[in-house]
Design a protein around this motif. Structure first.
Motif, PDB file in Angstrom:
ATOM      1  N   GLN A   2      15.716  41.159  19.563  1.00  0.00           N
ATOM      2  CA  GLN A   2      15.223  42.274  20.377  1.00  0.00           C
ATOM      3  C   GLN A   2      14.028  42.942  19.704  1.00  0.00           C
ATOM      4  O   GLN A   2      13.051  43.293  20.359  1.00  0.00           O
ATOM      5  N   ALA A   6      10.029  43.272  21.022  1.00  0.00           N
ATOM      6  CA  ALA A   6       9.279  44.540  21.041  1.00  0.00           C
ATOM      7  C   ALA A   6       8.023  44.422  20.178  1.00  0.00           C
ATOM      8  O   ALA A   6       6.925  44.795  20.609  1.00  0.00           O
ATOM      9  N   ARG A  84       6.088  56.751  23.635  1.00  0.00           N
ATOM     10  CA  ARG A  84       6.935  55.658  24.132  1.00  0.00           C
ATOM     11  C   ARG A  84       7.363  54.751  22.990  1.00  0.00           C
ATOM     12  O   ARG A  84       8.493  54.270  22.957  1.00  0.00           O
ATOM     13  N   LEU A  85       6.409  54.501  22.088  1.00  0.00           N
ATOM     14  CA  LEU A  85       6.704  53.609  20.964  1.00  0.00           C
ATOM     15  C   LEU A  85       7.648  54.300  19.982  1.00  0.00           C
ATOM     16  O   LEU A  85       8.565  53.687  19.449  1.00  0.00           O
ATOM     17  N   LEU A  86       7.406  55.601  19.771  1.00  0.00           N
ATOM     18  CA  LEU A  86       8.282  56.352  18.852  1.00  0.00           C
ATOM     19  C   LEU A  86       9.704  56.458  19.404  1.00  0.00           C
ATOM     20  O   LEU A  86      10.662  56.535  18.640  1.00  0.00           O
ATOM     21  N   LEU A  87       9.819  56.464  20.741  1.00  0.00           N
ATOM     22  CA  LEU A  87      11.136  56.631  21.368  1.00  0.00           C
ATOM     23  C   LEU A  87      11.840  55.300  21.649  1.00  0.00           C
ATOM     24  O   LEU A  87      12.959  55.284  22.151  1.00  0.00           O
ATOM     25  N   ALA A  88      11.158  54.207  21.348  1.00  0.00           N
ATOM     26  CA  ALA A  88      11.784  52.890  21.553  1.00  0.00           C
ATOM     27  C   ALA A  88      12.789  52.636  20.428  1.00  0.00           C
ATOM     28  O   ALA A  88      12.606  53.125  19.312  1.00  0.00           O
ATOM     29  N   PRO A  89      13.845  51.856  20.733  1.00  0.00           N
ATOM     30  CA  PRO A  89      14.853  51.619  19.684  1.00  0.00           C
ATOM     31  C   PRO A  89      14.394  50.583  18.644  1.00  0.00           C
ATOM     32  O   PRO A  89      15.039  49.563  18.435  1.00  0.00           O
ATOM     33  N   ILE A  90      13.239  50.834  18.057  1.00  0.00           N
ATOM     34  CA  ILE A  90      12.746  49.966  16.975  1.00  0.00           C
ATOM     35  C   ILE A  90      12.438  50.858  15.777  1.00  0.00           C
ATOM     36  O   ILE A  90      12.128  52.038  15.941  1.00  0.00           O
TER      37      ILE A  90
END
Lengths: 244, 321
Positions: A2, A6, A84-90
Protein backbone atom coordinates in the motif's frame (compact mmCIF):
# COMPACT_ATOMS: atom_id res chain seq x y z
CA UNK A 1 2.48 -2.74 -0.96
CA UNK A 2 0.00 0.00 0.00
CA UNK A 3 2.87 2.35 0.86
CA UNK A 4 4.54 1.53 -2.45
CA UNK A 5 1.35 2.39 -4.39
CA UNK A 6 1.11 5.75 -2.58
CA UNK A 7 4.85 6.43 -3.00
CA UNK A 8 4.82 5.66 -6.74
CA UNK A 9 1.73 7.75 -7.40
CA UNK A 10 3.06 10.81 -5.54
CA UNK A 11 6.26 10.55 -7.61
CA UNK A 12 4.32 10.00 -10.86
CA UNK A 13 2.01 12.93 -10.12
CA UNK A 14 4.96 15.25 -9.46
CA UNK A 15 6.77 14.18 -12.61
CA UNK A 16 3.67 14.61 -14.78
CA UNK A 17 2.41 17.79 -13.12
CA UNK A 18 5.68 19.63 -12.63
CA UNK A 19 8.86 18.15 -14.07
CA UNK A 20 7.52 17.19 -17.51
CA UNK A 21 5.81 20.53 -18.10
CA UNK A 22 7.35 22.34 -21.11
CA UNK A 23 8.62 25.37 -19.11
CA UNK A 24 10.45 23.09 -16.70
CA UNK A 25 11.90 20.89 -19.43
CA UNK A 26 13.21 24.00 -21.16
CA UNK A 27 14.54 25.31 -17.82
CA UNK A 28 16.26 21.96 -17.22
CA UNK A 29 17.96 22.10 -20.61
CA UNK A 30 18.47 25.81 -21.24
CA UNK A 31 19.90 26.67 -17.85
CA UNK A 32 22.80 24.15 -17.88
CA UNK A 33 23.30 24.75 -21.59
CA UNK A 34 23.64 28.50 -21.23
CA UNK A 35 26.08 28.12 -18.32
CA UNK A 36 28.14 25.68 -20.39
CA UNK A 37 28.13 27.99 -23.40
CA UNK A 38 29.07 30.95 -21.25
CA UNK A 39 32.04 29.10 -19.84
CA UNK A 40 33.06 27.83 -23.30
CA UNK A 41 33.12 31.33 -24.69
CA UNK A 42 35.33 32.62 -21.89
CA UNK A 43 37.61 29.51 -21.90
CA UNK A 44 38.44 28.67 -25.51
CA UNK A 45 40.94 25.86 -24.70
CA UNK A 46 39.84 22.23 -24.19
CA UNK A 47 41.56 22.09 -20.78
CA UNK A 48 39.19 24.80 -19.57
CA UNK A 49 36.15 22.68 -20.42
CA UNK A 50 37.46 19.67 -18.51
CA UNK A 51 38.20 21.81 -15.47
CA UNK A 52 34.82 23.49 -15.61
CA UNK A 53 32.73 20.37 -16.24
CA UNK A 54 32.49 19.21 -12.58
CA UNK A 55 31.41 22.73 -11.57
CA UNK A 56 28.83 22.98 -14.32
CA UNK A 57 27.39 19.59 -13.48
CA UNK A 58 27.17 20.38 -9.75
CA UNK A 59 25.64 23.76 -10.41
CA UNK A 60 23.04 22.34 -12.80
CA UNK A 61 21.98 19.78 -10.20
CA UNK A 62 21.95 22.33 -7.39
CA UNK A 63 19.82 24.86 -9.25
CA UNK A 64 17.53 22.28 -10.89
CA UNK A 65 16.62 20.42 -7.71
CA UNK A 66 16.41 23.28 -5.21
CA UNK A 67 14.38 25.54 -7.52
CA UNK A 68 11.82 22.92 -8.42
CA UNK A 69 11.27 21.41 -5.02
CA UNK A 70 11.15 24.67 -3.07
CA UNK A 71 8.66 26.16 -5.52
CA UNK A 72 6.40 23.14 -6.06
CA UNK A 73 6.08 22.36 -2.36
CA UNK A 74 5.43 25.98 -1.39
CA UNK A 75 2.84 26.08 -4.18
CA UNK A 76 1.12 22.91 -2.91
CA UNK A 77 1.22 24.19 0.66
CA UNK A 78 -0.39 27.45 -0.35
CA UNK A 79 -3.18 25.67 -2.25
CA UNK A 80 -3.45 23.23 0.69
CA UNK A 81 -3.17 20.22 -1.63
CA UNK A 82 -0.11 19.25 0.42
CA UNK A 83 -2.49 18.65 3.37
CA UNK A 84 -3.83 15.66 1.41
CA UNK A 85 -0.38 14.11 1.51
CA UNK A 86 0.06 14.88 5.21
CA UNK A 87 -3.34 13.32 5.94
CA UNK A 88 -2.69 10.16 3.92
CA UNK A 89 -1.90 7.02 5.92
CA UNK A 90 1.76 7.06 4.89
CA UNK A 91 4.76 7.93 7.04
CA UNK A 92 6.44 11.33 6.79
CA UNK A 93 9.65 9.62 5.62
CA UNK A 94 7.78 7.94 2.71
CA UNK A 95 6.30 11.32 1.84
CA UNK A 96 9.69 13.10 2.00
CA UNK A 97 11.30 10.38 -0.10
CA UNK A 98 8.53 10.47 -2.73
CA UNK A 99 8.64 14.28 -2.94
CA UNK A 100 12.42 14.53 -3.30
CA UNK A 101 12.76 11.67 -5.79
CA UNK A 102 11.15 13.66 -8.61
CA UNK A 103 13.56 16.54 -7.98
CA UNK A 104 16.49 14.12 -7.74
CA UNK A 105 15.67 12.61 -11.15
CA UNK A 106 15.22 16.10 -12.60
CA UNK A 107 18.60 17.12 -11.16
CA UNK A 108 20.31 14.03 -12.59
CA UNK A 109 19.00 14.82 -16.07
CA UNK A 110 20.15 18.44 -15.64
CA UNK A 111 23.64 17.28 -14.64
CA UNK A 112 24.21 15.42 -17.89
CA UNK A 113 23.22 18.29 -20.20
CA UNK A 114 26.71 19.89 -19.87
CA UNK A 115 28.28 16.42 -20.25
CA UNK A 116 26.48 15.80 -23.55
CA UNK A 117 27.49 19.24 -24.75
CA UNK A 118 31.12 18.85 -23.61
CA UNK A 119 31.35 15.44 -25.33
CA UNK A 120 31.27 17.23 -28.70
CA UNK A 121 34.45 19.11 -27.82
CA UNK A 122 36.54 16.90 -25.54
CA UNK A 123 37.34 13.23 -25.06
CA UNK A 124 35.56 11.95 -21.94
CA UNK A 125 36.41 8.27 -22.39
CA UNK A 126 38.77 8.26 -19.40
CA UNK A 127 36.06 9.33 -16.94
CA UNK A 128 34.84 6.78 -14.37
CA UNK A 129 31.13 7.07 -15.13
CA UNK A 130 30.07 4.79 -12.30
CA UNK A 131 31.55 7.13 -9.67
CA UNK A 132 30.34 10.16 -11.63
CA UNK A 133 26.73 8.89 -11.52
CA UNK A 134 27.04 8.14 -7.77
CA UNK A 135 28.37 11.68 -7.18
CA UNK A 136 25.57 13.24 -9.24
CA UNK A 137 22.92 11.19 -7.37
CA UNK A 138 24.37 12.24 -4.01
CA UNK A 139 24.54 15.91 -5.02
CA UNK A 140 20.96 15.67 -6.29
CA UNK A 141 19.73 14.05 -3.06
CA UNK A 142 21.43 16.58 -0.75
CA UNK A 143 20.35 19.52 -2.94
CA UNK A 144 16.75 18.26 -3.10
CA UNK A 145 16.66 17.85 0.66
CA UNK A 146 18.08 21.34 1.03
CA UNK A 147 15.32 22.58 -1.29
CA UNK A 148 12.74 20.80 0.85
CA UNK A 149 14.20 22.29 4.03
CA UNK A 150 13.89 25.74 2.46
CA UNK A 151 10.32 25.00 1.35
CA UNK A 152 9.36 24.02 4.90
CA UNK A 153 10.48 27.44 6.13
CA UNK A 154 8.81 29.45 3.34
CA UNK A 155 5.18 30.48 3.21
CA UNK A 156 5.13 32.04 -0.24
CA UNK A 157 6.72 30.99 -3.52
CA UNK A 158 8.78 34.20 -3.69
CA UNK A 159 10.05 33.53 -0.15
CA UNK A 160 11.18 30.07 -1.25
CA UNK A 161 13.05 31.60 -4.20
CA UNK A 162 14.71 34.20 -1.98
CA UNK A 163 15.74 31.64 0.66
CA UNK A 164 17.03 29.33 -2.09
CA UNK A 165 19.28 32.04 -3.51
CA UNK A 166 20.47 32.96 -0.04
CA UNK A 167 21.91 29.44 0.20
CA UNK A 168 22.78 28.69 -3.40
CA UNK A 169 24.89 31.63 -4.45
CA UNK A 170 27.29 31.66 -1.47
CA UNK A 171 27.54 27.88 -1.91
CA UNK A 172 28.65 28.27 -5.53
CA UNK A 173 31.64 30.34 -4.48
CA UNK A 174 32.51 28.43 -1.33
CA UNK A 175 32.44 24.80 -2.46
CA UNK A 176 35.33 24.90 -4.91
CA UNK A 177 33.22 25.05 -8.06
CA UNK A 178 34.95 28.02 -9.58
CA UNK A 179 37.45 29.09 -6.91
CA UNK A 180 39.58 26.23 -5.55
CA UNK A 181 39.09 25.84 -1.81
CA UNK A 182 42.86 26.15 -1.31
CA UNK A 183 42.71 29.70 -2.69
CA UNK A 184 39.82 30.82 -0.44
CA UNK A 185 40.54 33.20 2.46
CA UNK A 186 41.39 31.30 5.66
CA UNK A 187 38.24 32.56 7.37
CA UNK A 188 35.96 31.05 4.66
CA UNK A 189 37.66 27.66 4.39
CA UNK A 190 35.87 26.06 7.39
CA UNK A 191 32.51 27.12 5.91
CA UNK A 192 33.39 25.29 2.68
CA UNK A 193 33.80 22.05 4.56
CA UNK A 194 30.34 22.46 6.08
CA UNK A 195 28.69 22.39 2.66
CA UNK A 196 27.62 19.07 1.10
CA UNK A 197 28.28 20.42 -2.39
CA UNK A 198 32.01 20.71 -1.56
CA UNK A 199 32.27 16.94 -1.21
CA UNK A 200 30.12 16.20 -4.27
CA UNK A 201 32.16 18.55 -6.43
CA UNK A 202 35.35 17.02 -5.00
CA UNK A 203 34.25 13.56 -6.21
CA UNK A 204 33.49 14.97 -9.68
CA UNK A 205 36.80 16.85 -9.73
CA UNK A 206 38.58 13.63 -8.83
CA UNK A 207 36.94 11.49 -11.55
CA UNK A 208 36.95 14.12 -14.32
CA UNK A 209 40.09 16.20 -13.76
CA UNK A 210 42.03 13.91 -11.44
CA UNK A 211 42.34 16.67 -8.80
CA UNK A 212 40.57 16.15 -5.52
CA UNK A 213 41.12 17.14 -1.90
CA UNK A 214 39.73 13.97 -0.31
CA UNK A 215 39.43 10.33 -1.35
CA UNK A 216 36.25 9.22 -3.17
CA UNK A 217 35.13 6.86 -0.39
CA UNK A 218 35.52 9.59 2.24
CA UNK A 219 33.57 12.05 0.09
CA UNK A 220 30.78 9.53 -0.51
CA UNK A 221 30.62 8.80 3.22
CA UNK A 222 30.37 12.51 4.09
CA UNK A 223 27.69 13.02 1.43
CA UNK A 224 25.69 10.13 2.90
CA UNK A 225 26.02 11.67 6.37
CA UNK A 226 24.76 15.01 4.98
CA UNK A 227 21.86 13.24 3.22
CA UNK A 228 20.86 11.42 6.42
CA UNK A 229 21.12 14.62 8.47
CA UNK A 230 19.08 16.67 5.99
CA UNK A 231 16.49 13.86 5.70
CA UNK A 232 16.12 13.84 9.48
CA UNK A 233 15.84 17.65 9.62
CA UNK A 234 13.21 17.66 6.86
CA UNK A 235 11.08 15.06 8.66
CA UNK A 236 11.46 16.83 12.01
CA UNK A 237 10.66 20.25 10.57
CA UNK A 238 7.60 18.97 8.67
CA UNK A 239 6.24 17.51 11.90
CA UNK A 240 7.04 20.67 13.87
CA UNK A 241 6.03 23.32 11.35
CA UNK A 242 3.27 21.70 9.34
CA UNK A 243 1.55 19.57 11.96
CA UNK A 244 1.05 22.43 14.36
CA UNK B 1 -18.51 4.38 24.39
CA UNK B 2 -19.00 5.85 20.94
CA UNK B 3 -16.92 5.26 17.82
CA UNK B 4 -15.29 8.65 18.47
CA UNK B 5 -14.45 9.70 22.00
CA UNK B 6 -12.87 13.04 22.78
CA UNK B 7 -11.88 13.82 26.35
CA UNK B 8 -10.64 17.14 27.74
CA UNK B 9 -9.22 18.15 24.36
CA UNK B 10 -7.22 21.34 24.52
CA UNK B 11 -5.30 23.47 22.02
CA UNK B 12 -3.28 26.53 22.91
CA UNK B 13 -1.49 28.77 20.39
CA UNK B 14 0.86 30.96 22.41
CA UNK B 15 -1.45 32.73 24.84
CA UNK B 16 -4.58 32.04 22.80
CA UNK B 17 -6.68 29.10 23.89
CA UNK B 18 -8.37 27.87 20.69
CA UNK B 19 -9.96 24.77 22.24
CA UNK B 20 -10.66 24.64 25.94
CA UNK B 21 -10.89 21.12 27.38
CA UNK B 22 -13.83 19.89 25.37
CA UNK B 23 -15.30 16.39 25.67
CA UNK B 24 -17.83 14.59 23.49
CA UNK B 25 -18.48 11.25 21.90
CA UNK B 26 -20.03 10.23 18.58
CA UNK B 27 -22.04 7.06 18.09
CA UNK B 28 -21.59 4.81 15.08
CA UNK B 29 -23.76 5.91 12.14
CA UNK B 30 -24.50 9.26 13.72
CA UNK B 31 -24.23 12.71 12.11
CA UNK B 32 -22.67 14.88 14.77
CA UNK B 33 -22.55 18.61 14.17
CA UNK B 34 -20.26 21.25 15.56
CA UNK B 35 -22.05 24.56 15.36
CA UNK B 36 -20.41 27.84 16.13
CA UNK B 37 -19.27 31.16 14.72
CA UNK B 38 -15.95 31.69 12.92
CA UNK B 39 -13.03 31.37 15.31
CA UNK B 40 -15.05 29.28 17.79
CA UNK B 41 -12.57 26.38 17.62
CA UNK B 42 -14.35 24.12 15.10
CA UNK B 43 -11.49 23.74 12.63
CA UNK B 44 -8.90 23.52 15.44
CA UNK B 45 -10.86 20.59 16.88
CA UNK B 46 -11.24 18.81 13.55
CA UNK B 47 -7.54 19.34 12.75
CA UNK B 48 -6.52 17.68 16.01
CA UNK B 49 -8.86 14.76 15.33
CA UNK B 50 -7.51 14.10 11.82
CA UNK B 51 -3.82 14.59 12.62
CA UNK B 52 -3.15 17.99 11.10
CA UNK B 53 -2.57 19.57 14.47
CA UNK B 54 -1.14 18.35 17.77
CA UNK B 55 -3.37 18.72 20.85
CA UNK B 56 -1.94 20.60 23.82
CA UNK B 57 -3.81 18.19 26.07
CA UNK B 58 -6.57 15.60 26.22
CA UNK B 59 -7.36 12.32 24.51
CA UNK B 60 -8.90 11.31 21.19
CA UNK B 61 -9.99 7.72 20.59
CA UNK B 62 -11.28 6.83 17.13
CA UNK B 63 -12.65 3.32 16.54
CA UNK B 64 -10.62 2.10 19.49
CA UNK B 65 -7.36 3.64 18.26
CA UNK B 66 -5.52 6.38 20.15
CA UNK B 67 -5.52 9.14 17.52
CA UNK B 68 -2.75 11.08 19.22
CA UNK B 69 -0.32 8.16 19.43
CA UNK B 70 -1.24 6.32 16.24
CA UNK B 71 -2.74 8.82 13.82
CA UNK B 72 -1.57 6.92 10.71
CA UNK B 73 -3.77 3.94 11.70
CA UNK B 74 -6.69 6.32 12.23
CA UNK B 75 -6.13 7.99 8.86
CA UNK B 76 -6.76 4.62 7.15
CA UNK B 77 -10.38 4.56 8.32
CA UNK B 78 -11.30 8.23 8.15
CA UNK B 79 -12.22 10.43 5.22
CA UNK B 80 -11.49 14.13 5.33
CA UNK B 81 -13.25 16.90 3.47
CA UNK B 82 -11.48 20.17 4.32
CA UNK B 83 -13.09 23.60 4.27
CA UNK B 84 -11.19 24.43 1.06
CA UNK B 85 -11.26 22.54 -2.23
CA UNK B 86 -7.69 21.34 -2.16
CA UNK B 87 -7.46 19.07 -5.19
CA UNK B 88 -4.92 19.55 -7.96
CA UNK B 89 -5.88 22.27 -10.44
CA UNK B 90 -4.00 20.85 -13.40
CA UNK B 91 -5.33 17.31 -13.03
CA UNK B 92 -8.74 16.32 -14.32
CA UNK B 93 -11.54 15.13 -12.05
CA UNK B 94 -11.00 11.43 -12.77
CA UNK B 95 -7.22 11.61 -12.21
CA UNK B 96 -7.69 13.63 -9.03
CA UNK B 97 -9.92 10.90 -7.60
CA UNK B 98 -7.55 8.13 -8.73
CA UNK B 99 -4.61 9.96 -7.15
CA UNK B 100 -6.45 10.39 -3.84
CA UNK B 101 -7.33 6.68 -3.87
CA UNK B 102 -3.69 5.77 -4.51
CA UNK B 103 -2.69 7.56 -1.30
CA UNK B 104 -4.65 4.86 0.53
CA UNK B 105 -2.86 2.10 -1.37
CA UNK B 106 -5.85 1.14 -3.54
CA UNK B 107 -4.72 -0.83 -6.65
CA UNK B 108 -5.10 0.79 -10.07
CA UNK B 109 -8.12 -1.15 -11.42
CA UNK B 110 -10.02 -0.79 -8.18
CA UNK B 111 -9.38 2.95 -7.87
CA UNK B 112 -10.39 3.59 -11.48
CA UNK B 113 -13.63 1.68 -10.96
CA UNK B 114 -14.34 3.56 -7.74
CA UNK B 115 -13.54 6.93 -9.37
CA UNK B 116 -15.99 6.22 -12.20
CA UNK B 117 -18.69 5.21 -9.72
CA UNK B 118 -18.22 8.36 -7.67
CA UNK B 119 -18.21 10.64 -10.71
CA UNK B 120 -21.54 9.09 -11.66
CA UNK B 121 -22.94 9.33 -8.12
CA UNK B 122 -21.97 13.01 -7.91
CA UNK B 123 -23.25 13.80 -11.45
CA UNK B 124 -19.76 14.68 -12.61
CA UNK B 125 -19.20 11.98 -15.25
CA UNK B 126 -19.19 14.49 -18.12
CA UNK B 127 -16.77 16.74 -16.26
CA UNK B 128 -14.47 13.87 -15.35
CA UNK B 129 -12.00 14.65 -18.12
CA UNK B 130 -11.94 18.40 -17.47
CA UNK B 131 -9.17 19.92 -15.34
CA UNK B 132 -10.21 20.70 -11.78
CA UNK B 133 -9.48 24.41 -12.26
CA UNK B 134 -12.23 24.55 -14.92
CA UNK B 135 -14.92 23.36 -12.46
CA UNK B 136 -17.52 25.64 -10.91
CA UNK B 137 -17.39 26.17 -7.11
CA UNK B 138 -20.20 23.67 -6.54
CA UNK B 139 -18.58 21.05 -8.78
CA UNK B 140 -15.25 21.55 -7.03
CA UNK B 141 -16.92 21.01 -3.69
CA UNK B 142 -18.63 17.84 -4.89
CA UNK B 143 -15.38 16.42 -6.29
CA UNK B 144 -13.60 17.29 -3.02
CA UNK B 145 -16.26 15.33 -1.14
CA UNK B 146 -15.92 12.43 -3.61
CA UNK B 147 -12.14 12.47 -3.02
CA UNK B 148 -12.76 12.27 0.73
CA UNK B 149 -14.83 9.09 0.42
CA UNK B 150 -12.91 7.37 -2.42
CA UNK B 151 -11.38 4.86 0.03
CA UNK B 152 -14.77 4.07 1.59
CA UNK B 153 -13.96 5.39 5.07
CA UNK B 154 -15.84 4.38 8.20
CA UNK B 155 -15.87 7.89 9.63
CA UNK B 156 -16.13 11.11 7.70
CA UNK B 157 -14.93 14.55 8.80
CA UNK B 158 -16.51 17.45 6.94
CA UNK B 159 -15.30 20.95 7.64
CA UNK B 160 -17.82 23.58 6.50
CA UNK B 161 -18.97 21.49 3.51
CA UNK B 162 -21.33 24.05 1.96
CA UNK B 163 -19.53 27.31 2.66
CA UNK B 164 -19.25 29.63 -0.31
CA UNK B 165 -21.29 27.64 -2.83
CA UNK B 166 -24.63 28.28 -4.52
CA UNK B 167 -27.94 27.22 -2.97
CA UNK B 168 -28.58 24.35 -5.40
CA UNK B 169 -25.11 22.83 -4.94
CA UNK B 170 -25.46 23.21 -1.17
CA UNK B 171 -28.78 21.36 -1.32
CA UNK B 172 -27.23 18.56 -3.39
CA UNK B 173 -24.32 18.27 -0.97
CA UNK B 174 -26.67 18.03 2.01
CA UNK B 175 -28.52 15.24 0.21
CA UNK B 176 -25.23 13.48 -0.46
CA UNK B 177 -24.33 13.73 3.23
CA UNK B 178 -27.68 12.20 4.17
CA UNK B 179 -27.07 9.42 1.61
CA UNK B 180 -23.73 8.72 3.25
CA UNK B 181 -25.49 8.52 6.59
CA UNK B 182 -27.92 5.99 5.12
CA UNK B 183 -24.89 3.95 4.06
CA UNK B 184 -23.94 3.74 7.73
CA UNK B 185 -21.11 6.25 7.78
CA UNK B 186 -20.39 8.12 10.98
CA UNK B 187 -20.16 11.81 10.14
CA UNK B 188 -18.57 14.67 12.04
CA UNK B 189 -19.51 17.97 10.49
CA UNK B 190 -18.57 21.52 11.41
CA UNK B 191 -20.75 24.34 10.21
CA UNK B 192 -21.83 27.84 11.03
CA UNK B 193 -25.07 27.40 9.07
CA UNK B 194 -27.83 26.83 11.61
CA UNK B 195 -30.28 25.48 9.02
CA UNK B 196 -27.66 23.03 7.78
CA UNK B 197 -27.12 21.63 11.26
CA UNK B 198 -30.88 21.46 11.71
CA UNK B 199 -31.38 19.51 8.48
CA UNK B 200 -28.64 16.91 8.69
CA UNK B 201 -27.39 16.45 12.25
CA UNK B 202 -28.63 13.89 14.76
CA UNK B 203 -26.83 15.63 17.58
CA UNK B 204 -25.33 19.07 17.83
CA UNK B 205 -22.64 20.61 19.98
CA UNK B 206 -22.61 24.39 20.24
CA UNK B 207 -19.07 25.69 20.46
CA UNK B 208 -18.13 29.23 21.40
CA UNK B 209 -14.67 30.55 22.30
CA UNK B 210 -13.25 27.03 22.32
CA UNK B 211 -15.83 25.65 24.74
CA UNK B 212 -18.84 23.40 24.19
CA UNK B 213 -21.74 25.28 25.71
CA UNK B 214 -24.52 22.80 24.88
CA UNK B 215 -24.66 19.33 23.43
CA UNK B 216 -27.59 17.09 22.57
CA UNK B 217 -30.06 15.82 20.01
CA UNK B 218 -32.09 18.34 18.06
CA UNK B 219 -35.15 17.66 20.21
CA UNK B 220 -33.14 17.96 23.41
CA UNK B 221 -31.52 21.15 22.17
CA UNK B 222 -34.76 22.78 21.19
CA UNK B 223 -36.89 21.55 24.04
CA UNK B 224 -37.83 24.14 26.61
CA UNK B 225 -34.91 26.40 25.79
CA UNK B 226 -36.54 29.41 27.35
CA UNK B 227 -38.00 27.40 30.22
CA UNK B 228 -41.51 27.98 28.80
CA UNK B 229 -44.07 26.11 26.74
CA UNK B 230 -46.03 28.14 24.19
CA UNK B 231 -49.25 27.29 22.40
CA UNK B 232 -50.68 29.50 19.72
CA UNK B 233 -54.44 29.40 19.20
CA UNK B 234 -56.07 30.58 15.98
CA UNK B 235 -59.51 31.98 16.76
CA UNK B 236 -62.59 33.26 14.94
CA UNK B 237 -62.57 36.55 16.85
CA UNK B 238 -60.51 38.64 19.24
CA UNK B 239 -60.27 37.67 22.92
CA UNK B 240 -58.64 40.90 24.12
CA UNK B 241 -61.40 41.36 26.70
CA UNK B 242 -60.98 37.82 28.00
CA UNK B 243 -57.22 37.99 28.70
CA UNK B 244 -57.63 38.60 32.42
CA UNK B 245 -60.36 36.01 32.79
CA UNK B 246 -58.23 33.39 31.08
CA UNK B 247 -55.20 34.19 33.27
CA UNK B 248 -57.36 34.03 36.39
CA UNK B 249 -58.90 30.72 35.36
CA UNK B 250 -55.57 29.11 34.55
CA UNK B 251 -53.22 30.52 37.18
CA UNK B 252 -50.05 28.94 35.80
CA UNK B 253 -50.60 30.45 32.38
CA UNK B 254 -49.84 33.82 30.87
CA UNK B 255 -51.80 35.03 27.86
CA UNK B 256 -50.46 37.20 25.07
CA UNK B 257 -52.45 38.57 22.17
CA UNK B 258 -50.09 39.00 19.23
CA UNK B 259 -52.89 39.89 16.77
CA UNK B 260 -56.68 40.15 16.42
CA UNK B 261 -57.53 36.49 15.83
CA UNK B 262 -54.91 34.65 17.80
CA UNK B 263 -53.51 34.27 21.27
CA UNK B 264 -50.48 32.73 22.93
CA UNK B 265 -50.84 30.59 26.03
CA UNK B 266 -47.51 30.56 27.85
CA UNK B 267 -46.69 28.36 30.81
CA UNK B 268 -43.70 27.00 32.71
CA UNK B 269 -45.34 23.58 32.58
CA UNK B 270 -47.06 21.69 29.80
CA UNK B 271 -50.44 23.23 29.03
CA UNK B 272 -53.60 21.11 29.27
CA UNK B 273 -55.55 22.29 26.24
CA UNK B 274 -59.02 20.87 26.83
CA UNK B 275 -60.11 23.19 29.72
CA UNK B 276 -58.98 26.25 27.75
CA UNK B 277 -60.82 25.12 24.62
CA UNK B 278 -63.89 24.39 26.71
CA UNK B 279 -63.88 27.85 28.32
CA UNK B 280 -63.48 29.54 24.94
CA UNK B 281 -66.23 27.41 23.45
CA UNK B 282 -68.56 28.38 26.29
CA UNK B 283 -67.86 32.03 25.40
CA UNK B 284 -68.81 31.34 21.77
CA UNK B 285 -65.27 31.50 20.45
CA UNK B 286 -64.20 28.87 17.97
CA UNK B 287 -60.62 27.58 17.94
CA UNK B 288 -59.54 26.67 14.42
CA UNK B 289 -56.00 25.67 15.20
CA UNK B 290 -53.78 25.00 18.20
CA UNK B 291 -50.04 24.83 17.56
CA UNK B 292 -47.16 24.27 19.94
CA UNK B 293 -44.57 26.94 19.27
CA UNK B 294 -41.15 25.37 19.50
CA UNK B 295 -37.97 27.42 19.45
CA UNK B 296 -35.93 27.14 16.26
CA UNK B 297 -32.35 25.99 16.40
CA UNK B 298 -31.47 29.61 15.78
CA UNK B 299 -33.31 30.56 19.00
CA UNK B 300 -31.39 27.86 20.82
CA UNK B 301 -28.14 29.08 19.35
CA UNK B 302 -28.78 32.66 20.39
CA UNK B 303 -29.86 31.52 23.84
CA UNK B 304 -26.89 29.25 24.56
CA UNK B 305 -24.13 31.20 22.85
CA UNK B 306 -25.32 34.72 23.44
CA UNK B 307 -24.41 35.45 19.80
CA UNK B 308 -27.05 37.17 17.73
CA UNK B 309 -28.19 35.25 14.68
CA UNK B 310 -27.59 38.39 12.62
CA UNK B 311 -23.87 38.17 13.43
CA UNK B 312 -23.79 34.59 12.24
CA UNK B 313 -25.67 35.59 9.10
CA UNK B 314 -23.09 38.28 8.39
CA UNK B 315 -20.32 35.69 8.74
CA UNK B 316 -22.25 33.41 6.43
CA UNK B 317 -22.55 36.14 3.82
CA UNK B 318 -18.86 36.99 4.18
CA UNK B 319 -17.88 33.34 3.75
CA UNK B 320 -20.06 33.04 0.70
CA UNK B 321 -18.31 35.88 -1.10
Amino acid sequence: MQTLIAFWNILKKDIENYYLKPPNISWGIIFPLSWTLMQLIRSPGNIGIVELLPGLMSMSVLFGTTSMLAVTITFERKGRSFDRLLLAPISISTLVFAKILGAVLFGIVNAFVPVVFAAFFINLSGVNWGITVIAVILIAITSALLGLLIAISAKEVFEAQTFSNFFRFPMLFLCGLFVPIAKLPVILKPISFLLPLTYGTDILNGVITGNSIFGTIFNIFIMLVFAALLFYLCQRNIKEKWIL
Amino acid sequence: MGIVNVTNLKKVYGEFQAVNEISFSIEQGEVFGFLGPNGAGKTSTINMMIGLSKPTGGHIMIDGIDAIKDIKQVQKIIGIIPDENNLYDEMNGFNNLCFCASLYGIPKKEREKRAMELLEQFNLTKAGKRPFKAYSKGMKRKLTIAAGIIHNPKILFLDEPTTGIDVESARQIRELILDLKKQGKTIFITTHYIEEAERICDRIAFIVNGKIVKIGTLTESMENVEGEHKIKLQLNSSIKDMKEELENSFVNCRVEIPDENSCLIISKERVALFPILQLLDNKGISVYEAKAIKPSLEDVFVKVTGIEASKLKKEKEKAGK
